[in-house]
Design an enzyme around this catalytic site. Structure first.
Site: not given
Ligand SMILES: NC(=O)c1ccc[n+]([C@@H]2O[C@H](COP(=O)([O-])OP(=O)(O)OC[C@H]3O[C@@H](n4cnc5c(N)ncnc54)[C@H](OP(=O)(O)O)[C@@H]3O)[C@@H](O)[C@H]2O)c1
Length: 220
Positions: A13, A142
């Site tokens: 995202i 989580y």
């Molecule tokens: N996908 C869903 O359905 C969903 C639903 C509700 C909320 N969310 C929230 O939306 C946000 C984005 O999620 P996503 O689905 O895009 O997840 P994702 O594809 O797993 O991406 C997670 C991102 O967070 C970064 N990250 C993780 N740990 C980190 C750290 N210690 N310092 C800096 N960056 C870090 C990762 O970087 P690296 O590449 O370096 O690991 C990656 O860029 C999150 O906060 C998630 O909880 C997602």
């Protein structure tokens, strides 16, 4: 044109938000631990080494900004380690708390000197962090970290009101990313679009609220 900073912009995202903000002509700084090829292909400014769990990571982002004002900070970086009560690993729960709950506070505090009246802060939390909306259970680490992130959003909104800085908690939807192992109802593109719209709409009148990317308010 506004200056956006988006954390966790290497993939998912965050990457899509950066792509869309860059396309519409905003000045976007993508904060990542390590840039991905997809991010580098966008051609926007990238701040590397920004681990949201460390002061050094936050300082790298401050250094990369070189005193420039931040209009919108998007605390998007997140970590999901699925568990049940039986499989819950407390060390993993703490890791998620570090990233999901303390990360946004650490980055916000570091960047606050670069923010002024009219600046905005978004925290991408999750509706699974809602106490009022929990009907399915599970994912202790989580859920508890995202509930704490929701509290951080409210607390920041209260504290920053006097400075004219609005804060919002955002749920992107169930999005097909690495986090969900490709499962979900929508792709990152429309989710990112909705989150950007919600941030565009955010004012001091709506500070301290929780929104679904689709445009309806969520219960805490
Ligand atoms: N996908 C869903 O359905 C969903 C639903 C509700 C909320 N969310 C929230 O939306 C946000 C984005 O999620 P996503 O689905 O895009 O997840 P994702 O594809 O797993 O991406 C997670 C991102 O967070 C970064 N990250 C993780 N740990 C980190 C750290 N210690 N310092 C800096 N960056 C870090 C990762 O970087 P690296 O590449 O370096 O690991 C990656 O860029 C999150 O906060 C998630 O909880 C997602």
């Amino acid at each position: 044109m506004a200056r956006f900073v988006v954390t966790g912009a290497s993939r998912g995202i965050g990457l899509e938000m950066v792509r869309q903000l860059n396309e519409r002509g905003d000045d976007v700084i993508a904060a990542v631990r390590t840039p991905s090829e997809e991010l580098l292909a966008i051609g926007c400014e990238v701040a590397e080494g920004v681990d949201v769990t460390t002061d050094e990571g936050a300082q790298r982002l401050v250094d990369a900004l070189k005193g420039r004002k931040v209009d919108v900070l998007v605390n998007n970086a997140g970590l999901l380690i699925p568990d049940t009560l039986a499989t819950l690993d407390f060390a993993n729960a703490l890791c998620q708390y570090e990233v999901n709950a303390l990360g946004p506070v650490r980055i916000t505090r570091a960047l606050l000197p670069l923010m002024e009246e009219g600046s905005k802060i978004g925290i991408v939390t999750s509706r699974v962090g809602s106490l009022g909306d929990n009907t399915s259970g599970g994912n202790y680490g989580y859920r508890m970290s995202k509930a704490a992130a929701n509290m951080a959003a409210v607390n920041l909104a209260v504290e920053l009101k006097a400075r004219g800085i609005a804060v919002v908690a955002l749920h992107p939807g169930y999005v097909r990313t690495d986090m969900t192992r490709g499962q979900g109802n929508i792709s990152p593109g429309p989710a990112a679009k909705g989150l950007i719209l919600r941030l565009d709409e955010l004012t001091m009148e709506t500070t301290g609220t929780f929104w679904h990317a689709e445009g309806h308010q969520l219960p805490w």
